[in-house]
Design a protein around this motif. Structure first.
Motif: not given
Ligand code: TRP
Length: 329
Positions: A241-260
């Motif tokens: 999920v992170v690598s796809a969002a990074k490429k698209a330059k869009k933010p991810i809002y997860p629900s847990v600190d480990t994923m932030v």
């Protein structure tokens, strides 16, 4: 005279045998008692991801805090690796091994354990929606053999943070697993709270981790940001999920600190270790004699804002001073 002496030695021998037998019996019962004092605990973790690992660490410390360490507790720990059929067979194994109490970390494993036994107490470790997952009917007064700890993520606060940090976001893509009951209720709540904030939400449900990559591509084409519930399938494949969002330059809002920490932008989160701690303590209290029916579900619903500043920087996002002040990182 001779006979008398023989009789005396025979009597002495008989007495010795009686004493020896009595001692043996005493020793055996002592051993049995010490085994009976050992807390036999079965733990089933649904899958490996950092948050659940952190919860299990908390469980062990919670038990310790209640006096269950060393020989006082014997933990049989199994991990279903995200496989539903393993959840079933492993639940049955933990029941067959006569454990005194069972802990299910995450919803699918708590459900597996609850359907494998109606008599052994089952303690839920971090189940987001125990009622929706049909694990308890009444959170305040469980009426079966299941109670535990719930991680009710502060979703309204998350939607608010999203509005503050990224005011230009109009459409939010929500990625989750179609097989997790815990995600369904969170997605419903997010849809409602996001709508109140004027956001448009589109849902993208995946049957397994295999579809995450292609689904993310579609999602990112159509959305300005990604929101993720506490979903075990997504958490276990989060780097995709992170690598796809990074490429698209869009933010991810997860629900847990480990994923932030692993590349999400921000969230309002509940501490995972503390969830585990509370789960372990509750299990200990039940083992000491507290009835499941007298143990309400313990709900964690107050979170702390957390921001990944590195991600904010790469996305050119300004963090308002008041958000920075209140956030944990
Ligand atoms: N609450 C989740 C469930 O009910 C389990 C969970 C706890 C989780 N912490 C998490 C899932 C972090 C994903 C990420 O199954």
């Amino acid at each position: 005279m001779k006979n008398k002496r023989l009789l005396a030695s025979l009597l002495a021998l008989a007495a010795l045998i009686v004493i020896l037998l009595a001692y043996q019996a005493y020793d055996q019962s002592k051993q049995k008692n010490s085994n009976a004092n050992t807390f036999k605990l079965g733990v089933l973790q649904y899958v490996s991801h950092e948050a659940l690992d952190e919860i299990y660490r908390g469980v062990k410390d919670g038990l310790k805090k209640e006096g269950y360490s060393g020989k006082k507790v014997k933990i049989e720990f199994l991990n279903a690796e995200g496989d539903q059929s393993k959840v079933q067979t492993m639940s049955q194994t933990l029941v067959n091994h006569n454990n005194d109490l069972l802990i299910g970390i995450a919803t699918p494993s708590a459900q597996g354990l609850a359907s494998a036994t109606k008599s052994i107490p089952v303690v839920m470790g971090a189940v987001t929606d125990p009622v929706g997952a049909k694990l308890v009917k009444n959170l305040k007064k469980p009426d079966g053999n299941v109670t535990g700890v719930s991680d009710k993520t502060p979703i309204a606060a998350q939607a608010k943070l999203m509005k503050t940090l990224t005011p230009n976001v109009k459409t939010v893509g929500v990625l989750y697993s179609s097989s997790e009951d815990n995600s369904k209720s969170q997605v419903e709540e997010f849809k409602q709270k996001a709508k109140e904030k004027g956001l448009k939400v589109s849902e993208y449900a995946v049957p397994s981790t295999n579809e995450i990559s292609t689904t993310m591509n579609v999602l990112l084409e159509k959305s300005d940001a990604v929101w993720l519930p506490l979903d075990n399938t997504i958490a276990s494949a989060f780097p995709t999920v992170v690598s796809a969002a990074k490429k698209a330059k869009k933010p991810i809002y997860p629900s847990v600190d480990t994923m932030v920490d692993q590349g999400g932008l921000a969230s309002v989160v509940v501490n995972q270790y503390e969830l585990g701690l509370a789960t372990g303590k509750m299990a200990a209290k039940i083992h000491k004699g507290q009835k499941v029916t007298d143990t309400p579900v313990y709900i964690f619903d107050k979170g702390k804002p957390i921001i990944n500043k590195k991600v904010a920087k790469t996305l050119d996002i300004n963090i308002p001073a008041e958000v920075l002040k209140s956030s944990a990182k």
